[in-house]
Design a protein around this motif. Sequence first.
Motif: not given
Length: 144
Positions: A119-136
Amino acid sequence: MENTEIKLAEFYENTDKWENRELGADEEFASLASEADDDELMSLLNEPDDENIDSKMQLISIRLPQTLIADLKNIGKAEDLGYQTLAREVLKRFVDAENRKKYNEAVYERERAMADNRRLAEELEAMKKRNAELHANEGNQQCG
């Protein structure tokens, strides 16, 4: 050999008399066992059985309520076991059940920890994806 078998049969037929001291309690028949006899007895008691090669018997003393002993004797008769053998089996079953319970709890905790890690790994991946989207999105806003 046959004489020994008859003596053993008589002994087992009279277990109640031995236990209530009708037999075997006369001091005239009592004597101190020699060290060799003691060693032989301990050797016989400590021979591993087929079920558990590591089992060794150890003599203990325990006080139990008379009613419990009577119940063990009655159950033992029905099961064709001596009450001490029955008590040993009951204790063994209890210890085995407790060990299984601890093992099952450990397995449950391990599975729960693994699920938490997933669950934490999935949350981390979701946060990375969201962070990448924000930077984009920030990059697109600065360019436009």
